[in-house]
Design an enzyme around this catalytic site. Sequence first.
Site, short mmCIF file in Angstrom:
data_model
loop_
_atom_site.label_atom_id
_atom_site.label_comp_id
_atom_site.label_asym_id
_atom_site.label_seq_id
_atom_site.Cartn_x
_atom_site.Cartn_y
_atom_site.Cartn_z
N GLY A 76 0.91 -1.33 -0.07
CA GLY A 76 0.16 0.03 0.05
C GLY A 76 0.80 1.34 -0.03
O GLY A 76 1.92 1.36 0.58
N GLN A 123 3.05 9.86 0.77
CA GLN A 123 4.35 9.24 1.06
C GLN A 123 5.29 9.48 -0.09
O GLN A 123 6.38 9.37 0.11
CB GLN A 123 4.17 7.79 1.21
N CYS A 168 5.78 0.25 7.24
CA CYS A 168 5.34 1.09 6.59
C CYS A 168 6.62 1.43 5.74
O CYS A 168 7.77 1.71 6.38
CB CYS A 168 4.96 2.22 7.59
N LEU A 169 6.36 2.05 4.34
CA LEU A 169 7.40 2.04 3.53
C LEU A 169 8.04 3.49 3.87
O LEU A 169 9.30 3.79 3.71
CB LEU A 169 6.81 2.20 1.99
N HIS A 221 -4.47 1.74 7.71
CA HIS A 221 -3.10 2.20 7.53
C HIS A 221 -3.01 3.35 6.38
O HIS A 221 -2.47 4.50 6.82
CB HIS A 221 -2.39 1.28 7.22
N GLU A 222 -3.41 3.15 5.35
CA GLU A 222 -3.19 4.12 4.19
C GLU A 222 -4.27 5.47 4.40
O GLU A 222 -3.59 6.33 4.16
CB GLU A 222 -3.50 3.30 2.87
N HIS A 254 -2.68 7.63 6.82
CA HIS A 254 -1.51 8.53 6.09
C HIS A 254 -2.45 9.84 5.65
O HIS A 254 -1.63 10.95 5.62
CB HIS A 254 -0.89 7.90 4.86
ZN ZN Z 1 2.64 3.50 5.84
#
Ligand code: ZN
Length: 164
Positions: A45, A50, A92-93, A134-135, A138
């Site tokens: 995701g 991000q 998380c990236l 989660h997304e 963000h």
């Molecule tokens: Zn994340």
Amino acid sequence: MTRAAILRWPDPRLSKVCAPATPGPDVANLARDLFETMYAAPGRGLAAPQIGVLLRVFVMDVTWKEGTPRPWVCINPELRLEGDVVSSTEGCLSIPGLTTDVARKTRAVMSYTDLAGRHQRVTLTGAEAICAQHEADHLDGIVTFDRLSAPDRMRAVSDYEALP
Ligand code: ZN
């Protein structure tokens, strides 16, 4: 398609509330960049902030690594959370190298706009429900650390800062 640089926490852009997006060519390009960047990372995701774009757009595909891709582009998503609370380990990236146990709901009714501008509503369960939460976080400037109790957050942040 362009592979974008993924911002790392604590970049201040990861703490901003993003603005609503309007479906159209710009958002279609953004979604392509998000997919390109997410698959290359590799991740499941990725939200627009991000990669430094402060719009309410995210992409996810939680099963592509198992060979069964199910890509989603979600514009202006709204989640109604249902079901039980479950704790699961999330990466998380934007927080590379560290996973965090986060409590989430098991079911999310997600309303969103698709790339064609159509309003959609789906009920997500399992990994998709967790990933969507989660997304969507963000888009409100919230990362996994912000979902922890104060002592757990301090521990997670110091673990992250201690990474090479
Ligand atoms: Zn994340």
